[in-house]
Design an enzyme around this catalytic site. Structure first.
Site, PDB file in Angstrom:
ATOM      1  N   LYS A  30       0.825  -1.330   0.152  1.00 19.52           N
ATOM      2  CA  LYS A  30       0.001   0.306   0.002  1.00 19.52           C
ATOM      3  C   LYS A  30       0.955   1.270  -0.055  1.00 19.52           C
ATOM      4  O   LYS A  30       0.647   2.211  -0.893  1.00 19.52           O
ATOM      5  CB  LYS A  30      -0.938   0.086   1.304  1.00 19.52           C
ATOM      6  N   ASN A  31       1.825   1.141   0.907  1.00 18.23           N
ATOM      7  CA  ASN A  31       2.665   2.348   1.125  1.00 18.23           C
ATOM      8  C   ASN A  31       3.833   2.519  -0.229  1.00 18.23           C
ATOM      9  O   ASN A  31       4.335   3.671  -0.216  1.00 18.23           O
ATOM     10  CB  ASN A  31       3.425   2.343   2.423  1.00 18.23           C
ATOM     11  N   ARG A  46      -5.071  10.810   4.093  1.00 17.95           N
ATOM     12  CA  ARG A  46      -3.842  11.692   4.275  1.00 17.95           C
ATOM     13  C   ARG A  46      -2.954  11.519   3.082  1.00 17.95           C
ATOM     14  O   ARG A  46      -2.387  12.637   2.894  1.00 17.95           O
ATOM     15  CB  ARG A  46      -3.070  11.318   5.659  1.00 17.95           C
ATOM     16  N   CYS A  88      -5.069  12.254  12.755  1.00 18.98           N
ATOM     17  CA  CYS A  88      -5.742  11.023  12.595  1.00 18.98           C
ATOM     18  C   CYS A  88      -5.502  10.482  13.895  1.00 18.98           C
ATOM     19  O   CYS A  88      -5.099  10.922  14.915  1.00 18.98           O
ATOM     20  CB  CYS A  88      -5.475  10.253  11.371  1.00 18.98           C
ATOM     21  N   ASP A 116       4.443   0.765  12.260  1.00 19.78           N
ATOM     22  CA  ASP A 116       3.177   0.065  11.487  1.00 19.78           C
ATOM     23  C   ASP A 116       2.695  -1.019  11.843  1.00 19.78           C
ATOM     24  O   ASP A 116       2.032  -1.874  11.406  1.00 19.78           O
ATOM     25  CB  ASP A 116       3.134   0.309   9.963  1.00 19.78           C
ATOM     26  N   VAL A 159       7.677   7.017  17.031  1.00 15.49           N
ATOM     27  CA  VAL A 159       7.612   7.584  15.800  1.00 15.49           C
ATOM     28  C   VAL A 159       6.272   8.661  15.888  1.00 15.49           C
ATOM     29  O   VAL A 159       6.507   9.798  15.497  1.00 15.49           O
ATOM     30  CB  VAL A 159       7.393   6.587  14.498  1.00 15.49           C
TER      31      VAL A 159
END
Ligand code: EPZ
Length: 458
Positions: free
Chosen positions: A28-29, A98, A122, A334, A356
Site C-alpha cells: 500500500k505504502n 492523508r 488522525c 506500522d 515515531v
C-alpha cells in the site's frame, strides 16, 4: 473520536491455530507514491502488483478528478496523465485519506503551484506537515495556508537554499521534496542536497522509479542523503514497473499466525533487488521473533515463521518482548499495534515503546474490551501483562493497524468477537477474509445487526 461508517462487520470465532501460506499483496505504502508520481509523465504508465484496497481507490478517484485516464483491474494499473488539467484538489476528495498529500510535490513539479487541503490529524497522532512546508520554502516557493488549504506558488529562484536538512526522516516529506527539488534544480541548473531523508523501501522504490524515468537522483541509504540534479524527463511512448511487496501486510499475518501459536510460510517469488526483499525489509521483526523463541527460517522463495513450542514440549518457551519502534530499518511503527496483540499471548510482562507517532495507542481501549491487561504510560509505552485468557466481545477498528491488532486479539480470544468500522482495516488489507480463512481462521464478513455496532466517543 471516531465514527462507525460501516454496515458490515467481521465475525471471528477465536482460539483457532493459524497455519498455511500467504502470498503478500503489493505494498500500500509503495503503491501510493508510485501512483502520485505517475502524474508528472506525459506518457502512459503501467504499474503491476497494485493492491485493490480503499486507499488506492481513493487516490485513483483524485487522479480521475484531475483528468487522468485510469484502468485498474487484476492488480494492474494503467495511468495516462497527458491531459492533466488541475492543480487544485478539493477537500471532499483529499480529506478521505492523508496520503493525498503525496500529490503536493508531483503537482508542483507539473504546474509550479498546487492547492491541496491541509491534511487532518488522525487516530495515531498529529501527523504534522511542517517539514514538507519548510522544504517548499527552502526551495524558493511561497507557502500559504488559507481556508484549510496549503497553497504552494510564486517560485523565486533567488530564495533557494541548495542544502535542506530534515529534523525528522519523514517519509511523506521525503516523497514530496524529490519533486519540489527537481523543479528547482532544473531552473537553477544546479544540484540540491537533502539530508536526513527517509530510507523506507517504499521511498527507495520511488527514487528508482523516478530515475528510470529520467530524474537525476543520487541517494545514500547509509548516510540518508539525497542529491537532486538537473535532468530531462524521458520521452518514452510508455513505461511499466512493479510495485514492491507489502512488508506491513506480511508482518501482520506473521504476527497473527504466531499469536495463535501457529505457523505461516510467506511466499516471496518477487524479482526485486535485495533491498526490497521481505526477508530484509522485515529484518527487524524477524530478529524480535527469534529473540522471543519462534522458529524463523529464510528460503529463497519465502519466509517460514512458526511456534514450535508444542512440538518441543518446552514449557514457558516464549520470552516476553521489550522493543521500541523507530525509523527504518528500526522496528516499524506500522507493526506496533500488531506486536502488542502478539504480546497478549506470551506469558510475562512485555513493553512496547512508540517513538515515531505521538498518539498511536488508541486501539488499546478496544483490546481491553477483550480482557487485555495493558497499561499505556504517557502515550509512549505499552506495558502488556501477557498470557491471560481473553474473551470475545463487540469491538471497533479504530485505525488501520490498530484495527489489525484488534483482529489478531480476536483470533486468540475465547468465543466470538464482532469487529465493526472495518473500513479502517480494509484500507490496507486486500482480500482480508479469504487470506485469513486460507490460514484456517474462523472468520467471516457479514452485515451488522442493529445492536452490534456502537459509536464510542474517545
Ligand atoms: C508514512 O506516513 C506511512 N503512510 C505511515 O503508514 C507510516 O507509519 C509512516 O510513514 C512512518 O513510517 C504512507 O506511506 C501512506 P512521516 P507519513 O511523515 O509519511 C512527524 C500505515 O499504517 N512529522 O514519516 O505521514 C509525524 O507527525 C501508515 O500504512 C512531522 O513532525 O509519516 C510523525 O510523528 C500509518 N512533520 C513522524 O514525523 C512533518 O512534516 C513520521 O511521519 C512530517 C512528519
Amino acid at each position: 473520536m471516531y465514527s462507525i461508517d460501516d454496515n458490515e462487520v467481521i465475525e471471528i470465532v477465536g482460539k483457532e491455530k493459524l497455519e498455511g501460506e500467504l502470498i503478500p499483496q503489493g505494498s500500500k505504502n509503495g503503491a501510493l507514491p508510485l501512483i502520485a508520481a505517475s502524474i508528472v509523465f506525459d506518457y502512459p504508465v503501467k504499474l503491476y502488483n497494485i493492491p485493490n484496497i480503499e486507499d488506492v481507490n481513493i487516490l485513483l478517484s483524485i487522479l480521475k478528478y484531475i483528468n487522468c485516464k485510469i484502468k485498474f483491474e487484476n492488480n494492474e494499473l494503467s495511468i495516462d496523465c497527458s491531459n492533466l488539467d488541475k492543480y487544485e484538489i478539493p477537500w471532499e476528495l483529499a480529506s478521505k485519506m492523508r496520503a493525498s498529500f503525496d500529490l503536493l510535490g508531483p503537482i508542483v513539479f507539473k504546474f509550479s503551484k498546487a492547492r491541496i487541503p491541509f491534511p487532518g490529524g488522525c487516530l495515531i497522532g498529529n501527523r504534522k506537515v511542517d517539514i514538507h512546508l519548510y522544504a517548499a520554502k527552502q526551495l524558493g516557493f511561497e507557502v500559504e495556508i488559507n481556508k484549510g488549504d496549503v497553497f504552494i506558488s510564486n517560485f523565486n529562484k533567488s530564495k533557494i537554499n541548495k542544502v535542506i536538512n530534515f529534523w525528522i526522516p519523514s517519509v511523506g516529506a521525503t516523497k514530496n521534496v524529490v519533486f519540489l527539488a527537481a523543479f528547482a534544480a532544473n531552473i537553477i541548473n544546479d544540484e540540491i542536497l537533502v539530508n536526513n531523508i527517509a530510507v523506507e523501501p517504499e521511498v527507495i522504490k520511488l527514487f528508482d522509479f523516478l530515475i528510470s524515468n529520467g530524474f537525476n537522483l543520487e541517494y545514500s541509504i547509509e548516510k540518508k542523503y539525497l542529491k537532486i540534479k538537473p535532468f530531462k524527463l524521458k520521452n518514452y511512448n510508455y513505461y511499466e514497473d512493479f510495485n514492491i511487496l507489502d512488508r506491513i501486510e506480511a508482518g501482520t499475518y506473521i504476527l497473527a499466525a504466531l499469536a495463535t501459536k501457529g505457523r505461516i510460510f510467506v511466499k516471496e517469488n518477487s524479482y526485486f533487488k535485495d533491498y526490497f526483499k521481505l526477508y530484509l525489509t522485515l529484518n527487524s521483526l524477524l530478529n524480535v521473533l527469534k529473540q522471543i523463541g519462534f522458529k524463523v527460517e529464510i528460503y529463497n522463495d519465502g519466509i517460514y515463521c512458526g511456534y514450535e513450542g508444542d512440538n518441543l514440549k518446552l514449557d514457558g518457551d516464549l520470552k516476553s518482548i521489550d522493543i521500541e519502534t523507530g525509523y527504518y530499518p528500526e522496528f516499524p511503527t506500522d507493526l506496533q499495534p500488531q506486536i502488542v496483540a502478539l504480546a497478549l499471548s506470551i506469558n510475562g510482562i512485555s513493553t512496547i515503546k512508540e517513538k515515531v507517532f505521538d498518539d498511536r495507542f488508541i486501539y488499546v481501549n478496544e483490546l481491553r474490551r477483550l480482557g487485555a491487561d495493558i497499561d499505556v504510560i504517557d502515550n509512549k509505552i505499552a506495558i502488556v501483562k501477557g498470557g491471560r485468557e481473553l474473551s470475545g466481545a463487540k469491538v471497533i477498528a479504530t485505525d488501520i493497524r490498530g484495527g489489525a491488532a484488534i483482529l489478531i486479539a480476536s483470533l486468540i480470544a475465547n468465543n466470538t468477537s464482532v469487529i465493526s468500522n472495518i473500513y479502517q482495516i480494509k484500507r490496507g488489507y486486500e482480500n482480508l477474509i479469504n487470506k485469513f480463512s486460507n490460514l484456517k481462521a474462523k472468520i467471516k464478513l457479514r452485515f451488522n445487526k442493529e445492536n452490534e455496532v456502537y459509536g464510542y466517543k474517545y
